[in-house]
Design an enzyme around this catalytic site. Structure first.
Site, mmCIF file in Angstrom:
data_model
loop_
_atom_site.group_PDB
_atom_site.id
_atom_site.type_symbol
_atom_site.label_atom_id
_atom_site.label_comp_id
_atom_site.label_asym_id
_atom_site.label_seq_id
_atom_site.Cartn_x
_atom_site.Cartn_y
_atom_site.Cartn_z
ATOM 1 N N VAL A 1 0.868 -1.178 0.000
ATOM 2 C CA VAL A 1 0.000 0.000 0.000
ATOM 3 C C VAL A 1 0.904 1.227 0.000
ATOM 4 O O VAL A 1 1.698 1.424 0.929
ATOM 5 C CB VAL A 1 -0.935 0.027 1.219
ATOM 6 C CG1 VAL A 1 -1.742 1.323 1.243
ATOM 7 C CG2 VAL A 1 -1.877 -1.175 1.190
ATOM 8 N N GLU B 1 -3.486 1.681 -2.329
ATOM 9 C CA GLU B 1 -3.037 3.053 -2.093
ATOM 10 C C GLU B 1 -3.820 3.698 -0.969
ATOM 11 O O GLU B 1 -4.867 3.221 -0.565
ATOM 12 C CB GLU B 1 -3.180 3.897 -3.363
ATOM 13 C CG GLU B 1 -4.498 3.767 -4.106
ATOM 14 C CD GLU B 1 -5.735 4.114 -3.321
ATOM 15 O OE1 GLU B 1 -5.714 5.150 -2.608
ATOM 16 O OE2 GLU B 1 -6.731 3.376 -3.410
ATOM 17 N N GLY C 1 -10.612 1.429 -1.203
ATOM 18 C CA GLY C 1 -9.198 1.576 -1.497
ATOM 19 C C GLY C 1 -8.377 0.691 -0.584
ATOM 20 O O GLY C 1 -8.827 -0.370 -0.144
ATOM 21 N N GLU C 2 -7.142 1.103 -0.303
ATOM 22 C CA GLU C 2 -6.223 0.384 0.587
ATOM 23 C C GLU C 2 -5.711 -0.925 -0.003
ATOM 24 O O GLU C 2 -4.930 -1.616 0.644
ATOM 25 C CB GLU C 2 -6.878 0.053 1.944
ATOM 26 C CG GLU C 2 -7.417 1.220 2.721
ATOM 27 C CD GLU C 2 -8.065 0.799 4.039
ATOM 28 O OE1 GLU C 2 -8.053 -0.420 4.365
ATOM 29 O OE2 GLU C 2 -8.579 1.671 4.737
ATOM 30 N N GLY C 3 -6.164 -1.322 -1.175
ATOM 31 C CA GLY C 3 -5.872 -2.663 -1.681
ATOM 32 C C GLY C 3 -6.876 -3.693 -1.220
ATOM 33 O O GLY C 3 -6.690 -4.899 -1.429
#
Length: 334
Positions: free
Chosen positions: A69, A161, A301-303
């Site tokens: 990330v 991300e 998000g965050e993966g």
């Protein structure tokens, strides 16, 4: 691997490894001999064969899954495009590091080793309505930090991300790369209301007018963020090592889409983990000719969507490697 200038990236597809056709064919033959009607496991069969081709073995396995990330801050936040302050990026990085975020739980559940790379959070990129977000040296630095983060021992790479304001940079990249109006790409991000969405559209429209038509990697520098540049670097480093990649949602995909725009072959080793509920993501998947693994109405998000898709990929390989063939099971074939 070191990336020395942006103009070189479009030529890398001629130098980097390509899919191993013999391994793919052997994996397909193995699938055809398993105790099931051919094709009956649908996408699971496709995923196993995809892994075989990129890992160059007919019986691929995931012993080590790496999740990265990347986090960055954005100067365009000065235009009021996000309801949260940029301090939240740093606070969320601390949350990741202490194991308290969704991505920590999903990596733990699906067997991925998570690392978080904070990219100069105290030094946001420049405001792209006033000039380029990043210089070429800044873009290359972020890309090479992405390159350096990839573990050569990984069998699969998950990318995500974090960055307040990066749904705006993602929409700007998508609009610059693939056309349509900013309104076709902009969504609520972390929770913008109608007025906030209108503000994002106006800001992106101004940025596009300022920067004009550019090459894909120059567009990344002009409109993107450090975390998006780092994602590109990680994608290329993974390709060098024959490591397949699972991209996350709209922001992660928009970053990788700059590579696709430079040469579509640069994303051939990539899967997209899920279709984000962010409205521009489905349009972006159509533009880069990708079909996501999952559709779970996620937009965190965050993966997180990529980590969830890892479980599906592990299931595909469990069937591929663990099922008996007709001959092994003593079952008559048609």
């Amino acid at each position: 691997m070191n990336i020395n200038n942006l103009s070189d990236i479009a030529t890398l597809a001629n130098q980097l490894p390509t899919v191993d056709g013999a391994a793919r064919e052997a994996a397909q033959q193995h699938q055809n001999n398993l105790t099931k009607p051919p094709g009956s496991l649908g996408r699971l069969e496709e995923l196993a064969i995809f892994m075989a081709g990129w890992r160059a073995t007919s019986r691929p396995d995931i012993r080590m899954a790496q999740a990265l990330v990347f986090a960055g801050n954005h100067g365009v936040c000065a235009q009021g495009v996000n309801p949260y302050p940029q301090e939240v990026t740093k606070q969320m990085v601390a949350n990741f590091e202490h194991g308290g975020a969704a991505i920590n739980q999903l990596c733990r559940a699906n067997g991925a080793d998570l690392s978080v790379i904070a990219l100069d959070l105290d030094r946001p990129t420049a405001d792209f309505t006033q000039g380029p977000a990043m210089s070429e040296p800044e873009t290359l630095d972020a890309m090479n930090r992405g390159v350096a983060a990839v573990d050569p021992a990984a069998d699969i790479l998950i990318l995500g991300e974090m960055g307040i304001g990066n749904s705006t940079t993602a929409a700007a990249l998508a609009s610059a790369l693939f056309g349509a109006t900013p309104a076709d790409w902009v969504g609520p991000g972390t929770g913008s209301d109608a007025a906030g969405i209108a503000r994002k559209i106006a800001v992106i429209t101004k940025g596009l007018a300022l920067h004009g038509a550019k090459s894909p990697m120059t567009i990344l520098a002009a409109l993107g963020g450090r975390e998006q540049a780092a994602i590109c670097g990680a994608v290329l480093a993974a390709r060098k090592r024959r490591i397949p990649v699972i991209l996350d949602g709209f922001i992660c995909t928009s970053a990788a889409a700059t590579l696709y725009a430079a040469d579509p072959r640069l994303l051939e080793h990539c899967l997209v983990g899920h279709v984000s509920a962010e409205p521009g993501h489905r349009r972006l998947l159509d533009a880069i000719h990708q079909r996501a693994v999952l559709e779970f109405d996620m937009r965190l998000g965050e993966g997180s969507g990529a980590a969830l898709a890892l479980g599906i990929l592990r299931s595909a390989l469990a069937c591929h490697n663990g099922m008996a063939t007709f001959a092994e099971a003593g079952i008559s074939e048609a």
